[in-house]
Design an enzyme around this catalytic site. Structure first.
Site, mmCIF file in Angstrom:
data_model
loop_
_atom_site.group_PDB
_atom_site.id
_atom_site.type_symbol
_atom_site.label_atom_id
_atom_site.label_comp_id
_atom_site.label_asym_id
_atom_site.label_seq_id
_atom_site.Cartn_x
_atom_site.Cartn_y
_atom_site.Cartn_z
ATOM 1 N N SER A 153 0.826 -1.211 0.000
ATOM 2 C CA SER A 153 0.000 0.000 0.000
ATOM 3 C C SER A 153 0.860 1.260 0.000
ATOM 4 O O SER A 153 2.021 1.253 0.414
ATOM 5 C CB SER A 153 -0.928 -0.006 1.215
ATOM 6 O OG SER A 153 -1.692 -1.189 1.245
HETATM 7 N N1 SAM Z 1 -0.171 -4.561 4.104
HETATM 8 C C1 SAM Z 1 0.470 -5.143 2.966
HETATM 9 C C2 SAM Z 1 1.851 -4.597 2.777
HETATM 10 O O1 SAM Z 1 2.324 -3.778 3.584
HETATM 11 O O2 SAM Z 1 2.508 -5.028 1.812
HETATM 12 C C3 SAM Z 1 -0.332 -4.954 1.716
HETATM 13 C C4 SAM Z 1 -1.486 -5.854 1.671
HETATM 14 S S1 SAM Z 1 -2.231 -6.018 0.090
HETATM 15 C C5 SAM Z 1 -2.933 -4.459 -0.219
HETATM 16 C C6 SAM Z 1 -3.606 -7.042 0.539
HETATM 17 C C7 SAM Z 1 -3.247 -8.461 0.869
HETATM 18 O O3 SAM Z 1 -4.398 -9.118 1.396
HETATM 19 C C8 SAM Z 1 -2.810 -9.276 -0.323
HETATM 20 O O4 SAM Z 1 -1.546 -9.811 -0.097
HETATM 21 C C9 SAM Z 1 -3.872 -10.365 -0.432
HETATM 22 O O5 SAM Z 1 -3.376 -11.597 -0.904
HETATM 23 C C10 SAM Z 1 -4.344 -10.453 0.994
HETATM 24 N N2 SAM Z 1 -5.656 -11.064 1.201
HETATM 25 C C11 SAM Z 1 -6.789 -10.922 0.476
HETATM 26 N N3 SAM Z 1 -7.781 -11.647 1.029
HETATM 27 C C12 SAM Z 1 -7.271 -12.270 2.133
HETATM 28 C C13 SAM Z 1 -7.781 -13.148 3.124
HETATM 29 N N4 SAM Z 1 -9.052 -13.570 3.122
HETATM 30 N N5 SAM Z 1 -6.954 -13.556 4.104
HETATM 31 C C14 SAM Z 1 -5.662 -13.151 4.146
HETATM 32 N N6 SAM Z 1 -5.107 -12.333 3.234
HETATM 33 C C15 SAM Z 1 -5.907 -11.885 2.240
#
Ligand code: SAM
Length: 216
Positions: free
Chosen positions: A62
């Site tokens: 993000s």
């Molecule tokens: N906070 C992270 C960083 O600093 O890099 C960025 C996160 S990214 C915007 C969103 C993440 O949520 C992705 O890696 C995606 O695979 C994960 N995600 C989506 N649905 C999910 C779920 N049900 N459980 C766990 N992770 C999930």
């Protein structure tokens, strides 16, 4: 070897402070955590820009401001047990690890979760536990949590996450449709929840049982 510290300081001074990030612990952590270590090889020089970046598997790290805003909304003192849903690159996880006591983080994409774990280990974080799985249902085994942060966009407030939030406690979560969300902040105190909007945002979808249907 490149010294990235001047870029980190510039990121804080030009992207975070002018937009209202005032929590000194958050600003200090963002001056220190090496964001470039969490982006893919060859992307380091873009790591401190004012935007999200791809991290593979159609996912993103993000924008620094959004990371700072969500972290500030958690109002961490250093004593909290935090649940993070969506480990992604592990950058947000590293900030939480500096600012709270213990971090439990769930990532559904195995390759991302494993890579984040390796990066965090290499940087010396020892208060983080990562699980590969569906974080929309939380991590019951270690509940309740003082804070919950969801870094993917959800269609609603997942009931399991509300169940696993302690009292007092707080949760930040983007809620909306798949193109646009509102950052919601839930505050729980003496048995009642209040909900506040902290602004618009765009996140990749939270896929899973209590998120969006991963088949569609
Ligand atoms: N906070 C992270 C960083 O600093 O890099 C960025 C996160 S990214 C915007 C969103 C993440 O949520 C992705 O890696 C995606 O695979 C994960 N995600 C989506 N649905 C999910 C779920 N049900 N459980 C766990 N992770 C999930």
């Amino acid at each position: 070897m490149t010294d990235w510290e001047p870029q980190r300081i510039a990121m804080v001074e030009t992207q975070l402070v002018p937009r209202g990030i005032t929590d000194e612990r958050v600003l200090d952590a963002m001056r220190e955590v090496p964001r470039h270590a969490f982006v893919g090889p060859g992307m380091e020089s873009s790591a401190y820009g004012d935007h999200a970046l791809p991290i593979g598997e159609a996912q993103t790290i993000s924008q620094p401001f959004m990371v700072a805003l969500m972290t500030q909304e958690l109002a961490l003192t250093g004593r909290e047990k935090v649940l993070e849903i969506g480990t992604g690159s592990g950058y947000q996880t590293a900030l939480l690890a500096r600012l709270a006591e213990q971090v439990f983080s769930v990532e559904r994409v195995e390759s991302l979760g494993r890579r984040a774990q390796k990066t965090l280990e290499e940087l010396g974080y020892t208060n983080v536990l990562i699980k590969i799985g569906d974080g929309s249902i939380g991590w019951k085994e270690f509940s309740p949590f003082d804070r919950i942060i969801v870094t993917a966009g959800s269609p609603n407030l997942p009931a399991s996450l509300l169940d696993q939030l302690d009292d007092p406690g707080a949760m930040v979560i983007p809620v909306g449709n798949q193109g646009f969300q509102e950052l919601k902040v839930v505050h729980r105190e003496s048995g009642s929840d209040t909900l506040r909007n902290a602004g618009g945002c765009v996140f990749v979808p939270l896929l899973g049982k209590e998120g969006w249907d991963s088949a569609g």
